[in-house]
Design an enzyme around this catalytic site. Structure first.
Site, mmCIF file in Angstrom:
data_model
loop_
_atom_site.group_PDB
_atom_site.id
_atom_site.type_symbol
_atom_site.label_atom_id
_atom_site.label_comp_id
_atom_site.label_asym_id
_atom_site.label_seq_id
_atom_site.Cartn_x
_atom_site.Cartn_y
_atom_site.Cartn_z
ATOM 1 N N CYS A 32 -23.570 -51.966 31.109
ATOM 2 C CA CYS A 32 -22.503 -52.604 32.212
ATOM 3 C C CYS A 32 -21.046 -52.909 32.050
ATOM 4 O O CYS A 32 -20.851 -51.932 30.647
ATOM 5 C CB CYS A 32 -22.345 -54.278 32.471
ATOM 6 S SG CYS A 32 -22.244 -55.636 31.717
ATOM 7 N N GLU A 63 -29.887 -65.269 30.196
ATOM 8 C CA GLU A 63 -29.400 -65.622 31.257
ATOM 9 C C GLU A 63 -29.640 -67.384 31.276
ATOM 10 O O GLU A 63 -29.634 -67.991 30.140
ATOM 11 C CB GLU A 63 -30.415 -65.785 32.432
ATOM 12 C CG GLU A 63 -29.937 -64.064 32.663
ATOM 13 C CD GLU A 63 -30.787 -63.650 33.858
ATOM 14 O OE1 GLU A 63 -31.503 -64.589 34.738
ATOM 15 O OE2 GLU A 63 -30.696 -62.515 34.297
ATOM 16 N N GLU A 110 -26.953 -55.680 25.031
ATOM 17 C CA GLU A 110 -26.499 -54.955 24.189
ATOM 18 C C GLU A 110 -25.613 -56.245 23.611
ATOM 19 O O GLU A 110 -24.933 -55.992 22.448
ATOM 20 C CB GLU A 110 -25.296 -54.393 24.989
ATOM 21 C CG GLU A 110 -26.123 -53.045 26.013
ATOM 22 C CD GLU A 110 -27.113 -52.968 26.848
ATOM 23 O OE1 GLU A 110 -27.233 -54.680 27.287
ATOM 24 O OE2 GLU A 110 -27.197 -52.355 27.814
HETATM 25 N N1 THU Z 1 -28.209 -56.629 32.073
HETATM 26 C C1 THU Z 1 -27.868 -56.594 30.833
HETATM 27 O O1 THU Z 1 -28.763 -57.133 29.894
HETATM 28 N N2 THU Z 1 -27.787 -55.456 30.124
HETATM 29 C C2 THU Z 1 -27.588 -54.096 30.918
HETATM 30 O O2 THU Z 1 -27.585 -52.775 30.629
HETATM 31 C C3 THU Z 1 -27.566 -54.399 32.634
HETATM 32 C C4 THU Z 1 -27.714 -55.931 33.036
HETATM 33 C C5 THU Z 1 -28.830 -57.688 32.167
HETATM 34 C C6 THU Z 1 -27.729 -59.181 32.797
HETATM 35 C C7 THU Z 1 -28.488 -59.931 33.635
HETATM 36 O O3 THU Z 1 -29.136 -61.082 32.711
HETATM 37 C C8 THU Z 1 -29.847 -59.131 34.202
HETATM 38 O O4 THU Z 1 -29.839 -58.089 33.142
HETATM 39 C C9 THU Z 1 -29.348 -58.600 35.670
HETATM 40 O O5 THU Z 1 -27.799 -58.214 35.606
#
Ligand code: THU
Length: 152
Positions: A106, A63, A74
């Site tokens: 997502c 992040e 992913e």
């Molecule tokens: N996130 C992922 O890395 N992969 C997923 O399959 C769903 C969400 C992350 C994005 C963000 O850093 C956090 O999870 C919350 O959405």
């Protein structure tokens, strides 16, 4: 063969040997989750990507204080593999700390996965390691991909 020319029984039963690569992929996705940089969401995610050549590339979500710049686990794994010369993939495992639900990628990640074919398996796990498996085609039906660019 033993000294009398008889075939020796394998020490590991065949079923267990077949399960091994999957168990490793699942474990690598859980381990990758431990590296997640997610101070804003506090939602760690790990991914492990199995290439056609049998290598595993892992990734975590990364992040940023400028929230829109965050990257999912992913895509981190896919970008690592691509940048090391791998473009053909067999499977990906995804892990999170969710206990009740299977983690699902997502929409943006589904499209990035699809860039590299529709014919691979995505293992969606719960925190306890239980999983369901989906074909990428199931996660992103009627998808648009690189081949479509030549059809117009
Ligand atoms: N996130 C992922 O890395 N992969 C997923 O399959 C769903 C969400 C992350 C994005 C963000 O850093 C956090 O999870 C919350 O959405």
């Amino acid at each position: 063969m033993d000294s009398c020319g008889q075939r020796l029984a394998p020490t590991v039963p065949p079923a267990q040997r077949r399960a091994e690569p999957l168990q490793l992929l699942l474990r690598r996705s859980q381990e990758a989750k431990n590296s997640a940089y997610c101070p804003y969401s506090r939602f760690p995610v790990g991914a492990a990507l199995l290439t056609a050549s049998g290598e595993i590339f892992s990734g975590c979500n990364v992040e940023n204080a400028c929230h829109s710049l965050g990257v999912c686990a992913e895509r981190t794994a896919i970008h690592k593999a691509i940048s090391e010369g791998h473009t053909s993939f067999k499977a990906m495992a995804i892990s999170s700390n969710m206990g009740e639900d299977f983690i699902t990628p997502c929409g943006a990640c589904r499209q990035v996965m699809r860039e590299f074919g529709t014919d691979w398996d995505i293992y969606l796990t719960k925190a306890d390691g239980t999983y369901i498996v989906k074909r990428l085609e199931e996660l992103l039906p009627l998808s648009f991909g690189p081949e479509d660019l030549n059809k117009a």
